[in-house]
Scaffold this motif. Structure first.
Motif, PDB file in Angstrom:
ATOM      1  N   PRO A  56      37.929  33.033  38.859  1.00 22.91           N
ATOM      2  CA  PRO A  56      36.379  32.989  39.025  1.00 22.91           C
ATOM      3  C   PRO A  56      35.644  31.874  38.362  1.00 22.91           C
ATOM      4  O   PRO A  56      34.588  31.421  38.683  1.00 22.91           O
ATOM      5  CB  PRO A  56      36.190  34.276  38.460  1.00 22.91           C
ATOM      6  N   GLU A  57      36.208  31.425  37.422  1.00 22.99           N
ATOM      7  CA  GLU A  57      35.719  30.045  36.631  1.00 22.99           C
ATOM      8  C   GLU A  57      35.576  28.955  37.494  1.00 22.99           C
ATOM      9  O   GLU A  57      34.532  28.189  37.361  1.00 22.99           O
ATOM     10  CB  GLU A  57      35.988  29.955  35.242  1.00 22.99           C
ATOM     11  N   TRP A  71      38.012  33.904  52.642  1.00 21.92           N
ATOM     12  CA  TRP A  71      36.782  34.192  52.489  1.00 21.92           C
ATOM     13  C   TRP A  71      36.838  35.635  51.523  1.00 21.92           C
ATOM     14  O   TRP A  71      35.849  35.852  50.575  1.00 21.92           O
ATOM     15  CB  TRP A  71      36.264  34.942  53.695  1.00 21.92           C
ATOM     16  N   TRP A  72      37.536  36.513  51.887  1.00 21.16           N
ATOM     17  CA  TRP A  72      37.678  37.799  50.824  1.00 21.16           C
ATOM     18  C   TRP A  72      38.089  37.409  49.468  1.00 21.16           C
ATOM     19  O   TRP A  72      37.326  38.172  48.440  1.00 21.16           O
ATOM     20  CB  TRP A  72      38.726  38.719  51.511  1.00 21.16           C
ATOM     21  N   VAL A  73      38.950  36.316  49.362  1.00 25.19           N
ATOM     22  CA  VAL A  73      39.359  36.133  47.799  1.00 25.19           C
ATOM     23  C   VAL A  73      38.335  35.341  46.941  1.00 25.19           C
ATOM     24  O   VAL A  73      37.885  35.720  45.968  1.00 25.19           O
ATOM     25  CB  VAL A  73      40.555  34.992  48.150  1.00 25.19           C
ATOM     26  N   PHE A  74      37.367  34.456  47.961  1.00 30.54           N
ATOM     27  CA  PHE A  74      36.250  33.884  47.152  1.00 30.54           C
ATOM     28  C   PHE A  74      35.384  35.192  46.609  1.00 30.54           C
ATOM     29  O   PHE A  74      34.490  35.033  45.945  1.00 30.54           O
ATOM     30  CB  PHE A  74      35.670  32.977  48.232  1.00 30.54           C
ATOM     31  N   LEU A  75      35.055  35.963  47.863  1.00 28.78           N
ATOM     32  CA  LEU A  75      34.149  37.210  47.335  1.00 28.78           C
ATOM     33  C   LEU A  75      34.630  38.070  46.011  1.00 28.78           C
ATOM     34  O   LEU A  75      33.889  38.164  45.124  1.00 28.78           O
ATOM     35  CB  LEU A  75      34.081  38.084  48.357  1.00 28.78           C
ATOM     36  N   THR A 118      45.417  43.618  51.495  1.00 27.28           N
ATOM     37  CA  THR A 118      46.058  43.800  50.211  1.00 27.28           C
ATOM     38  C   THR A 118      45.576  42.846  49.257  1.00 27.28           C
ATOM     39  O   THR A 118      46.481  42.006  48.861  1.00 27.28           O
ATOM     40  CB  THR A 118      47.471  44.466  50.324  1.00 27.28           C
ATOM     41  N   VAL A 119      44.604  42.662  48.733  1.00 29.00           N
ATOM     42  CA  VAL A 119      44.230  41.420  47.929  1.00 29.00           C
ATOM     43  C   VAL A 119      43.737  41.947  46.564  1.00 29.00           C
ATOM     44  O   VAL A 119      42.700  42.903  46.471  1.00 29.00           O
ATOM     45  CB  VAL A 119      43.173  40.732  48.434  1.00 29.00           C
ATOM     46  N   GLU A 120      44.623  42.064  45.678  1.00 31.58           N
ATOM     47  CA  GLU A 120      44.250  42.690  44.348  1.00 31.58           C
ATOM     48  C   GLU A 120      43.629  42.038  43.470  1.00 31.58           C
ATOM     49  O   GLU A 120      43.069  42.456  42.289  1.00 31.58           O
ATOM     50  CB  GLU A 120      45.652  43.284  43.686  1.00 31.58           C
ATOM     51  N   ILE A 176      36.640  42.525  38.367  1.00 33.26           N
ATOM     52  CA  ILE A 176      35.318  42.030  38.781  1.00 33.26           C
ATOM     53  C   ILE A 176      34.753  42.923  39.737  1.00 33.26           C
ATOM     54  O   ILE A 176      33.362  43.421  39.531  1.00 33.26           O
ATOM     55  CB  ILE A 176      35.182  40.599  39.069  1.00 33.26           C
ATOM     56  N   TYR A 177      35.396  43.260  41.019  1.00 35.46           N
ATOM     57  CA  TYR A 177      34.736  44.277  41.523  1.00 35.46           C
ATOM     58  C   TYR A 177      34.409  45.552  40.764  1.00 35.46           C
ATOM     59  O   TYR A 177      33.447  45.992  41.246  1.00 35.46           O
ATOM     60  CB  TYR A 177      35.724  44.497  42.856  1.00 35.46           C
ATOM     61  N   GLU A 178      35.356  46.022  40.051  1.00 36.92           N
ATOM     62  CA  GLU A 178      35.154  47.405  39.399  1.00 36.92           C
ATOM     63  C   GLU A 178      33.884  47.391  38.507  1.00 36.92           C
ATOM     64  O   GLU A 178      33.054  48.184  38.487  1.00 36.92           O
ATOM     65  CB  GLU A 178      36.223  47.729  38.689  1.00 36.92           C
TER      66      GLU A 178
END
Length: 409
Positions: A108-109, A142-146, A385-387, A392-394
């Motif tokens: 994320p950084e 896209w999902w990974v970036f989010l 299945t992107v863990e 961050i999501y939680e």
């Protein structure tokens, strides 16, 4: 050399327990693989080289590659993408895979550093018909970036305009629903203000067009929207006709029409209506009464009766108490001083059954609502299945939970 590429790719899984070895071979291997890509004539051979590079990156541990090495890997990707035409179009998929692996590695950084390169590629993959075979790979990165985003970036937000067109193809509906949910949670009011029309289009394209499992994913978006923005979200759903669709489905189920939606879908629709009506009760007058093709009339009394009939069904699943508490709050709101006379009269007549619901919720909801769990849908398909970024999501979800009307009462 191509044989060596194949052999190295086959040996990678056996080397995962020796991270120092994996790290040491990336720096000399990356330039050699790019050189081989330029020298190969066959697309399959070129693709094999890029896939090996992606796999080498994916098995690295966080912080194991220096910026210098990462720059060496990233630098040629733009040229490969631009020159991937005709039979070489397949190389674009490999480029997206490499960028996905790098984003996951840097975390994320630093992943936003890739935006200027990667976001136009994602957009190009979705916008151009010739690149539609890249949709799955584009949605993955896209999902990974989010998932790696701690704050909302309007640059990443601009991509969402493509979601409207993507939602017409139900093949990618599952991950698109998760992407949309995440945008709402991450971007909040800023995202809603910028992309309300696209959100409407996405939901309208999905509602009523998918099986019950698909509806469960769609409801991730509805919950995220109405949990934080019950008034604005309710207005958005009403103006797009979605609330009308929900109400019609509820009416069909109440009268047991042959083609009515199953109870698990109706529970979701009733929960969405409960959230809207708790914040904007006047909306009910725009939805009811409703006359079905059979001539049956579905009004306030029938709606309240349906909440009573399906109350136990609503309790199924980990989020059952959340739904049941929402429904109880809605029924309570219909008592005087409610401005809807027909609702007041109905709940008074059905007070015995309604009071049993109140007692049930009071007895079964734990102190501090520890068993009032947020709605979620488990992963069951490979493409989603992107863990990465789960913490961050939680954290974002926990922040949104504090705004939920269920937890404020």
């Amino acid at each position: 050399r191509l044989t060596a590429v194949q052999a190295m790719d086959a040996l990678l899984p056996q080397c995962e327990d020796v991270p120092s070895l994996l790290h040491s071979i990336v720096e000399p291997t990356a330039p050699a693989l790019y050189q081989l890509v330029n020298e190969c004539d066959e697309v399959e051979s070129r693709s094999s080289c890029l896939d090996l590079l992606a796999n080498l990156i994916c098995v690295q541990t966080g912080g194991s590659l220096t910026n210098e090495i990462l720059n060496t890997i990233v630098a040629p990707l733009s040229s490969i993408w631009d020159n991937a035409i005709d039979q070489n179009l397949l190389l674009k998929r490999s480029v997206l895979t490499i960028l996905t692996c790098i984003a996951s590695l840097v975390g994320p950084e630093s992943c936003s550093v890739l935006y200027p390169l990667a976001l136009p590629m994602i957009d190009d993959s979705i916008a151009r018909e010739e690149n539609m075979f890249l949709s799955k790979s584009a949605l993955k990165i896209w999902w990974v970036f989010l998932r790696l985003s701690k704050t909302y970036d309007p640059l990443l937000g601009k991509l969402f305009v493509r979601a409207g067109e993507l939602s017409k193809d139900l093949e990618h509906m599952v991950i698109l629903m998760r992407v949309t949910e995440h945008y709402i949670i991450l971007g909040g009011a800023n995202f809603l203000n910028d992309h309300a029309t696209t959100i409407q289009r996405v939901i309208s394209n999905i509602v009523g067009e998918v099986r019950p499992r698909g509806t469960a994913y769609m409801f991730l978006v509805i919950e995220a929207l109405l949990r934080s923005f019950p008034v604005e979200g309710g207005s958005l759903l009403q103006s797009s006709g979605v609330l009308k669709t929900f109400t019609e489905a509820c009416a069909s189920n109440y009268f047991e029409d042959d083609k009515c939606e199953p109870d698990r879908v109706i529970v979701l629709y009733l929960t969405a209506l409960a959230r809207v009506l708790l914040s904007a009760p006047e909306t009910l007058q725009t939805l009811l009464p409703l006359t079905l093709a059979s001539g049956a009339v579905f009004g306030e009394e029938e709606l309240i009766s349906l909440y009573l009939l399906k109350f136990q069904v609503a309790g199924n699943g980990a989020h059952g108490m959340l739904f049941q508490k929402l429904w109880a709050l809605l029924l309570l709101s219909f008592y005087p001083r409610c401005q809807l006379a027909s609702c007041c009269n109905t709940v008074i007549r059905k007070s015995n059954a309604i009071f049993n619901i109140f007692i049930y919720v009071l007895k079964n909801a734990n102190p501090n609502d520890t068993n009032v769990l947020s709605y979620e849908v488990g992963y069951d398909e490979e493409e989603e299945t992107v863990e990465i970024g789960a913490d961050i999501y939680e954290a974002l979800l926990q922040e949104q939970r504090t705004k939920d009307i269920v937890r404020s009462i």
